[in-house]
Design a protein around this motif. Sequence first.
Motif, PDB file in Angstrom:
ATOM      1  N   PHE A 172      31.469 -70.980  14.708  1.00 25.39           N
ATOM      2  CA  PHE A 172      31.133 -71.471  13.488  1.00 25.39           C
ATOM      3  C   PHE A 172      32.490 -71.984  12.762  1.00 25.39           C
ATOM      4  O   PHE A 172      32.649 -73.096  12.114  1.00 25.39           O
ATOM      5  N   PHE A 202      24.874 -62.066  12.290  1.00 23.89           N
ATOM      6  CA  PHE A 202      25.276 -62.918  11.193  1.00 23.89           C
ATOM      7  C   PHE A 202      25.498 -62.395   9.937  1.00 23.89           C
ATOM      8  O   PHE A 202      26.437 -63.054   9.149  1.00 23.89           O
ATOM      9  N   VAL A 204      28.950 -63.037   8.184  1.00 26.40           N
ATOM     10  CA  VAL A 204      29.011 -63.527   6.705  1.00 26.40           C
ATOM     11  C   VAL A 204      29.823 -62.568   5.721  1.00 26.40           C
ATOM     12  O   VAL A 204      30.596 -63.087   4.838  1.00 26.40           O
ATOM     13  N   MET A 256      34.412 -66.041   7.813  1.00 25.48           N
ATOM     14  CA  MET A 256      34.085 -66.946   8.982  1.00 25.48           C
ATOM     15  C   MET A 256      35.183 -66.904   9.842  1.00 25.48           C
ATOM     16  O   MET A 256      35.025 -67.852  11.042  1.00 25.48           O
ATOM     17  N   LEU A 293      34.654 -62.539  -0.860  1.00 24.10           N
ATOM     18  CA  LEU A 293      34.415 -63.241   0.426  1.00 24.10           C
ATOM     19  C   LEU A 293      35.619 -63.816   1.066  1.00 24.10           C
ATOM     20  O   LEU A 293      35.831 -63.698   2.469  1.00 24.10           O
ATOM     21  N   VAL A 294      36.547 -64.218   0.481  1.00 19.86           N
ATOM     22  CA  VAL A 294      37.823 -65.007   1.258  1.00 19.86           C
ATOM     23  C   VAL A 294      38.706 -64.042   1.697  1.00 19.86           C
ATOM     24  O   VAL A 294      39.478 -63.299   0.965  1.00 19.86           O
ATOM     25  N   ARG A 327      41.889 -63.952   3.651  1.00 24.78           N
ATOM     26  CA  ARG A 327      43.121 -64.794   3.838  1.00 24.78           C
ATOM     27  C   ARG A 327      43.992 -64.149   4.924  1.00 24.78           C
ATOM     28  O   ARG A 327      45.186 -64.672   5.118  1.00 24.78           O
TER      29      ARG A 327
END
Lengths: 370, 234, 292
Positions: C29, C231, C235, C239, C286-287, C289
């Motif tokens: 993805f 999945f 998530v 990603m 979510l992020v 880094r």
Amino acid sequence: MATQTTTPPAVAWPRAGRLVRRCVGPAVVLVVAVLLPYGTLPVPLLLGGPLNSAGSLQLLATCLVFAGLAVGYDLLFGRLGLMSFGHGLYVAVGAYSAQLAMAHLDLPLLPAALLAAAAGTVLAAVLGAISLRANKTTALGGIGFAMVTLAFAQAGSVLVNTDPGGLTGGEEGLPLDADRVPGALVGVAHTAQLYWLALGYAVVCVAVVWWATSRPVGQVWQAIRDNEVRVDVLGLNPRRYQWGALVLAGGLGSAGGVVYLLVTGGATAQLTSTTFTLSLLVMVVLGGSGTRWGPIVGGLLYPLLDQRLTALAGTPAVQHLPAVLRVPISQPLVILGALFVLAVFVLKGGMVTLPARVRTWFRRRAGTSP
Amino acid sequence: MTALLEVADVRVRIAGSAILHGIGFEVPDTGVTALLGRNGVGKTTTVRAVLGLVPCTGRITLAGRDVTGWPTHRIVREGVGYAPEDRGVFTGLTVAENLALAERIPGDADYDTVFALFPELRARSAQRAGTLSGGQQQMVAVARTLLNRNRLVIADEPTKGLAPKVVGEVTDVLARIAERVPLLLVEQNLAVVRRLARHAVVLSAGRVVHTGPVAELVADQDRTRALLGVGGAP
Amino acid sequence: MSTVVLLALTGLGVGALYYLVAAGLSLIFGLMDVVNFAHGALLTGGAYAAWWLAGRLARWGVGGFVLAVLFGAAVGLVLATVVETMLIRPLYQRRQGQLLVTVGLSLALPALATGIWGADPRTSTPPAGLGGTVRVLGAAVPADRFVLIGAAGVVVLALWLFLARTRYGLIVRAGVEDRAMVGALGIDVRRAFTLVFALGGALAGVGGALANLYYGEVDPGQGTSLLIFAFVVVVVGGMRPTTGVVLAAAVIGLVQQFADYYLASGLGDLSLVVVLAAVLLRPDRLVTRTTV
């Protein structure tokens, strides 16, 4: 000498012609469909029997239910560009709720059906709002929505399979409790009535969706599919319109679940599986997503192929084929999945584009001669 | 002076709207050609069309070869160095990795020239590019174009958003590059253009409205103001 | 205490399984922008391949098992390569078309497996030496948990080495960030696509082979159910194939096992949905880094 300024007939007629074509076509199809159970024409390959046999009508009724479900699903996928992997959940809610309402709440069919449809609509409203919130997560692009719907569907599947309190019957599902259903809809002798019920459902779905997409709200939906940001900038809240469509589709889906319960005689856990919702996606894409007739064609074709291929697999002719051929035929999903992949490559736009493609092909052949 | 890059009747449509309406110009094989015009006229789109980053109709010829419709990596391999508008520096990679990625023939890259022009990059080799300043990132972007033997270097607004002192440094570097390799420069900063460029191609609303020597254009203040929206005063 | 140890190690073992599937998914993805629904089918392919070979090499014990796992990986790799070059690559401009193709495969391939081997699960006997239990802090932990955790550990290390130290790994890392720019540097990203897809297939194949060990059986539907968990891991973890995915896999495996035991059987899966929803509705979380 004054010049005539009336609209010449050549201009007025095409517009009337278009209107007529838009109404006459569907009207003819509807009339034929209503009269089908009176036909005794044997249709060996496609139906495995004459038109009015119980088996054929049962199969056609199933196809019609799926046509209605596909039209509702395409409202989300084709018109709005929303890829929902949880549509099967609402069908399951419709089927299970209706059965449970009849068995445990002692409700007759109609109130139970209304309750089930209402339950599905409410659930769609709640889950839809949550799923749309996830769509804002830009880190995932548009797939946030898809993932949440997948998760909810999975939750539903788990819930149904674990069989809490013996309510859902686990993997085996719930058979239809015939006591509460009017006699006219039960039993082999009344398959025609079930067929007309399924036809009625499909007609309602088609009418609702066709009507809605022809109204201004349909334009907004189209605009959202093309460019959500632009709609936002224009002062319309895309989320509200998406949510509205989700609620509508959920309601239609759960109503479909009730009809499914009656037509197939039970509610099974298979309704909550990913395969079920994916098959809706296949129907819609195979037929032609975003078109008026595409989902109908796909919805009619898929269960038909599914059932006929299964029947074909059982015939001695196929049993004697070498394994290389026998195995794929014995599993309809292999052929359906492969057809789907082929359609994505070769038939972009679905089967509804076939007439136009054939016409272009003929025209090109004819056009080469001066 | 032969044309290194020929662009003929290039049209680009993005999301249904026509952005370029038949662009045509030439980039000679020496000196700096400036692609000028106000914001939004299609300068970056033109550059992206030349590189195959957006689909277009028309004809693009590089060193005599028709490269229209070629995939970007093939065009670049013909010898085009590209420093894009947003610098295109990979923030998760170190400076050294950013440079290494740009090596077209691994092992045969001109690091001597790069570190001679950008000594600071050698010192910051192991630093993550995401933590560099705008000027330093621009240096990485430009340095990448020097690693390989390029026939043409395309720089899209290399001085955008940089402090005046850094603008001067970047311009110096570009001037030295231009001594060896022809340069197609998209720039809004007229002072930079005046210093570096010999030829000018001016765009307006997706069309070429003027081509000619830069000196001539800059001398004509009225025209400069009309075409570029900025004064031409030295 | 021993229950907790057993649950924890099982959770990590299951998490290892999810990681193997999720790592490939997130790479695919991240680089190709393709949500690969066919990943579960790749897992199933590897599972049946490994099962088939393990059955024949049963006398070779652990060595035979290792060969079977490698065979599963190879089959997954080949399957993935064929799928990518013949079905995904031609649809490069049509992102939705690529997704639909993987959906079609996700329906067709497990059905094919059902046709060949039947819908019923086939038993997968573990090799002598891996079938027993290991005593850890008073708990009897089945040995397969350690195999799973060990295998995942090896993969994490190998993947890190690949991404951090090889040229193709560099291309993949850059491509995940900005695919177009990589092309603008003269690199043909499509080769990286095939590589990443093939890698994902190999990892899925390993996952399938190890799933045989963990579940003690192989069936056509296994791939799809594991895919959904994968999945969720992708998530939740982000990603990119970074430490985020490893942590997410571990957390999800643990949550599932503990919820299953302490709440009610089956509710473990439900709790994952809650985790997923919670993560998706708090975008700031979510992020991740972190770099590789």
